[in-house]
Design an enzyme around this catalytic site. Structure first.
Site, PDB file in Angstrom:
ATOM      1  N   ASP A 135       0.759  -1.127  -0.015  1.00 49.64           N
ATOM      2  CA  ASP A 135      -0.135   0.194  -0.119  1.00 49.64           C
ATOM      3  C   ASP A 135       1.040   1.180  -0.075  1.00 49.64           C
ATOM      4  O   ASP A 135       2.039   1.286   0.434  1.00 49.64           O
ATOM      5  CB  ASP A 135      -0.791   0.155   1.128  1.00 49.64           C
ATOM      6  CG  ASP A 135      -2.200  -0.574   1.025  1.00 49.64           C
ATOM      7  OD1 ASP A 135      -2.846  -0.939  -0.139  1.00 49.64           O
ATOM      8  OD2 ASP A 135      -2.749  -1.177   2.122  1.00 49.64           O
ATOM      9  N   ARG A 185      -1.308  -1.240  -8.516  1.00 46.77           N
ATOM     10  CA  ARG A 185      -2.696  -0.708  -8.305  1.00 46.77           C
ATOM     11  C   ARG A 185      -2.688   0.875  -8.430  1.00 46.77           C
ATOM     12  O   ARG A 185      -2.081   1.244  -7.748  1.00 46.77           O
ATOM     13  CB  ARG A 185      -2.885  -1.147  -6.841  1.00 46.77           C
ATOM     14  CG  ARG A 185      -4.701  -0.658  -6.473  1.00 46.77           C
ATOM     15  CD  ARG A 185      -4.751  -0.971  -4.979  1.00 46.77           C
ATOM     16  NE  ARG A 185      -4.649  -2.270  -4.742  1.00 46.77           N
ATOM     17  CZ  ARG A 185      -4.209  -2.727  -3.237  1.00 46.77           C
ATOM     18  NH1 ARG A 185      -3.919  -1.653  -2.348  1.00 46.77           N
ATOM     19  NH2 ARG A 185      -4.255  -3.912  -3.014  1.00 46.77           N
TER      20      ARG A 185
END
Length: 309
Positions: A135, A185
């Protein structure tokens, strides 16, 4: 201004105490968080996979204060990955990891500790037959996170990274990370950033997202379109067609509890649809950022406060 206030509240111990003690809070949080325990996460994951969706699980935690806490978070991920392997869910589920939760900003050897803990998690994921995505947090973490990602990719080339479209640097980062075997992502970004490093208005951010997505779709990697925006989803599908991509060469991603009907529609059409599924006791910061991202989420929360209080 409301978004800024909510993001500030996500870092306030005083506001956290009020929110956590408010009786309906936990019932409302269930919309966005699977639960606090590992069993809660596995059950929610199983339910999602049964509907044709895939999952990425986030053991919530950030701003780790000491090395023991960071090692404990890595161990929690190891337990999670073992559970995914033993339940047969690893084929449909991976994990997402915040490096700050595994020691990135500890004052002594923080990056080294985070790298070692992330390596433990990646090794457990490889053993389980699945993958890990790192992340991204606010812009001050970007260089450190990508440097650690480069180190890990030497041994785990399938490692995914998150890039945030509202940062002015992201289009260039996409070019670097769009090579064969890469997994990226692409999200818009959830943190309040200065204008010097990030686009500010919605239109500017949308344009930046499309520019970055064009780079990823034209590259040799595996784009992961993290967006709830109908326009971005439509554009992603068009770009995939124009670049001759098959449905298994990219995926859509959405947060647990947001637009579930659209998630099911995309999965039902044969697309890979992955749900970001957080769990754990440290849910407060995540929850407040979800309220800040979308006015509809805040409206839902305030309505629940009015009707359950």
């Amino acid at each position: 201004m409301l978004r800024s206030a909510l993001l500030a509240a996500s870092r306030s111990p005083q506001v956290r105490t009020v929110v956590e003690k408010f009786p309906p809070t936990h019932a409302i949080v269930e919309r966005f968080v699977a639960g606090e325990a590992l069993d809660d996460a596995v059950t929610a994951c199983d339910d999602l996979v049964a509907t044709g969706r895939k999952v990425t699980l986030d053991h919530l935690g950030e701003d780790t204060q000491d090395a023991a806490q960071a090692a404990g978070t890595a161990e929690a991920y190891e337990h999670l990955l073992t559970a995914l392997k033993e339940t047969g869910l690893a084929a449909g589920a991976e994990v997402s990891v915040k490096l700050s939760a595994v020691g990135q900003f500890l004052p002594v050897d923080g990056e080294k500790i985070a790298l070692e803990n992330a390596r433990r998690i990646c090794a457990a994921a490889a053993d389980a037959g699945t993958t890990v995505t790192l992340d991204m947090e606010d812009h001050t973490t970007t260089d450190s996170t990508l440097a650690i990602a480069r180190e890990l990719r030497a041994d785990f080339p399938w490692l995914g990274v998150v890039l945030q479209a509202y940062l002015r640097r992201t289009e260039a980062d996409c070019r670097e990370f769009a090579g064969a075997g890469s997994r990226v992502r692409l999200c818009k970004g959830a943190y309040k950033e200065p204008e010097s490093v990030a686009f500010q208005g919605k239109h500017e951010v949308d344009l930046a997202y499309v520019r970055a997505l064009k780079v990823l779709m034209a590259g040799e990697g595996y784009p992961m379109i993290a967006s709830h925006d109908p326009n971005m989803i439509k554009i992603a599908g068009q770009l995939a067609q124009w670049n001759g991509r098959k449905r298994d060469s990219f995926e859509y991603q959405m947060l647990f509890g947001i637009r579930p009907e659209e998630q099911l529609r995309l999965a039902g059409e044969g697309n890979t649809m992955r749900v970001y599924l957080p769990y754990g006791q440290e849910w407060y910061g995540y929850f407040m950022r979800r309220l800040a991202e979308r006015p509809a989420n805040l409206t839902f929360f305030l309505r629940a406060m009015a009707t359950r209080g």
